[in-house]
Scaffold this motif. Structure first.
Motif, PDB file in Angstrom:
ATOM      1  N   LYS A  82       0.835  -1.204   0.000  1.00  5.37           N
ATOM      2  CA  LYS A  82       0.000   0.000   0.000  1.00  5.37           C
ATOM      3  C   LYS A  82       0.870   1.253   0.000  1.00  5.37           C
ATOM      4  O   LYS A  82       0.602   2.205  -0.732  1.00  5.37           O
ATOM      5  N   TRP A  83       1.933   1.270   0.813  1.00  6.01           N
ATOM      6  CA  TRP A  83       2.790   2.446   0.874  1.00  6.01           C
ATOM      7  C   TRP A  83       3.454   2.711  -0.480  1.00  6.01           C
ATOM      8  O   TRP A  83       3.489   3.855  -0.942  1.00  6.01           O
ATOM      9  N   LEU A  84       3.967   1.657  -1.124  1.00  5.36           N
ATOM     10  CA  LEU A  84       4.611   1.824  -2.432  1.00  5.36           C
ATOM     11  C   LEU A  84       3.653   2.414  -3.461  1.00  5.36           C
ATOM     12  O   LEU A  84       4.050   3.184  -4.326  1.00  5.36           O
ATOM     13  N   TRP A  85       2.386   2.058  -3.362  1.00  7.00           N
ATOM     14  CA  TRP A  85       1.372   2.589  -4.270  1.00  7.00           C
ATOM     15  C   TRP A  85       1.004   4.024  -3.899  1.00  7.00           C
ATOM     16  O   TRP A  85       0.905   4.885  -4.774  1.00  7.00           O
ATOM     17  N   THR A  86       0.815   4.317  -2.612  1.00  4.12           N
ATOM     18  CA  THR A  86       0.369   5.655  -2.207  1.00  4.12           C
ATOM     19  C   THR A  86       1.393   6.737  -2.514  1.00  4.12           C
ATOM     20  O   THR A  86       1.022   7.870  -2.788  1.00  4.12           O
ATOM     21  N   VAL A  87       2.688   6.407  -2.479  1.00  4.50           N
ATOM     22  CA  VAL A  87       3.713   7.414  -2.781  1.00  4.50           C
ATOM     23  C   VAL A  87       4.169   7.352  -4.241  1.00  4.50           C
ATOM     24  O   VAL A  87       5.173   7.950  -4.612  1.00  4.50           O
TER      25      VAL A  87
ATOM     26  N   ILE B  34       5.436   4.988  -6.182  1.00  5.37           N
ATOM     27  CA  ILE B  34       6.604   4.235  -6.641  1.00  5.37           C
ATOM     28  C   ILE B  34       6.136   3.263  -7.731  1.00  5.37           C
ATOM     29  O   ILE B  34       6.852   3.017  -8.695  1.00  5.37           O
ATOM     30  N   PHE B  35       4.924   2.724  -7.566  1.00  6.28           N
ATOM     31  CA  PHE B  35       4.301   1.846  -8.559  1.00  6.28           C
ATOM     32  C   PHE B  35       2.950   2.418  -8.976  1.00  6.28           C
ATOM     33  O   PHE B  35       2.275   3.071  -8.172  1.00  6.28           O
TER      34      PHE B  35
ATOM     35  N   LYS C  11       9.448   8.589   5.292  1.00 10.37           N
ATOM     36  CA  LYS C  11       9.305   9.747   6.174  1.00 10.37           C
ATOM     37  C   LYS C  11       7.889   9.829   6.738  1.00 10.37           C
ATOM     38  O   LYS C  11       7.710  10.225   7.878  1.00 10.37           O
ATOM     39  N   GLU C  12       6.883   9.478   5.922  1.00 12.24           N
ATOM     40  CA  GLU C  12       5.487   9.544   6.351  1.00 12.24           C
ATOM     41  C   GLU C  12       4.702   8.374   5.786  1.00 12.24           C
ATOM     42  O   GLU C  12       5.038   7.847   4.724  1.00 12.24           O
TER      43      GLU C  12
ATOM     44  N   ILE D 111       2.996  15.967  -3.087  1.00 10.97           N
ATOM     45  CA  ILE D 111       2.809  15.548  -1.692  1.00 10.97           C
ATOM     46  C   ILE D 111       3.508  14.214  -1.462  1.00 10.97           C
ATOM     47  O   ILE D 111       4.172  14.019  -0.445  1.00 10.97           O
ATOM     48  N   ALA D 112       3.388  13.301  -2.414  1.00 14.78           N
ATOM     49  CA  ALA D 112       4.007  11.982  -2.281  1.00 14.78           C
ATOM     50  C   ALA D 112       5.518  12.096  -2.114  1.00 14.78           C
ATOM     51  O   ALA D 112       6.111  11.384  -1.301  1.00 14.78           O
ATOM     52  N   LYS D 113       6.149  12.987  -2.845  1.00 18.26           N
ATOM     53  CA  LYS D 113       7.607  13.141  -2.778  1.00 18.26           C
ATOM     54  C   LYS D 113       8.082  13.608  -1.404  1.00 18.26           C
ATOM     55  O   LYS D 113       9.227  13.380  -1.043  1.00 18.26           O
TER      56      LYS D 113
END
Length: 104
Positions: free
Chosen positions: A15-20, A22-23, A71-72, A82-84
């Motif tokens: 989920k984190w990889l998707w929300t920021v 990366i994928f 970081k978040e 925002i993701a960055k």
């Protein structure tokens, strides 16, 4: 930005990889975890593994090795600016050069 940040101290790595961003999709992030292309603090993980702030994430994607520090944690997908702000890119300069040469 505070609206998007999770108060919890952990979330699933896929989920984190998707929300920021990366994928492109959570399914692709899940598949990368299953294929052993994602590591948290040096250990290969499953898609359900938890990620916390300050964890070190290694991602093998399209033949490149990226390194990030969390970081978040986010509730849902957000716009790229925002993701960055939610991770620090620790990818070595040589690897970024290879990626930029390939991408351009």
């Amino acid at each position: 930005m505070q609206v998007y940040i999770l108060p919890e101290s952990k979330t699933r790595i896929d989920k984190w990889l998707w929300t920021v961003i990366i994928f492109k999709s959570r399914t692709i992030a899940t598949d990368a975890c299953i294929a052993g292309k994602i590591k948290i603090n040096g250990a290969e993980i499953k898609p359900s593994a938890s990620v916390s702030r300050l964890d070190k994430i290694e991602v093998r994607k399209n033949g490149f090795n990226f390194q990030f520090e969390v970081k978040e944690l986010l509730k849902n997908r957000v716009p790229a600016p925002i993701a960055k702000e939610c991770f620090q890119n620790n990818t070595p300069a040589s690897e970024l050069e290879k990626y930029n040469d390939w991408f351009n």
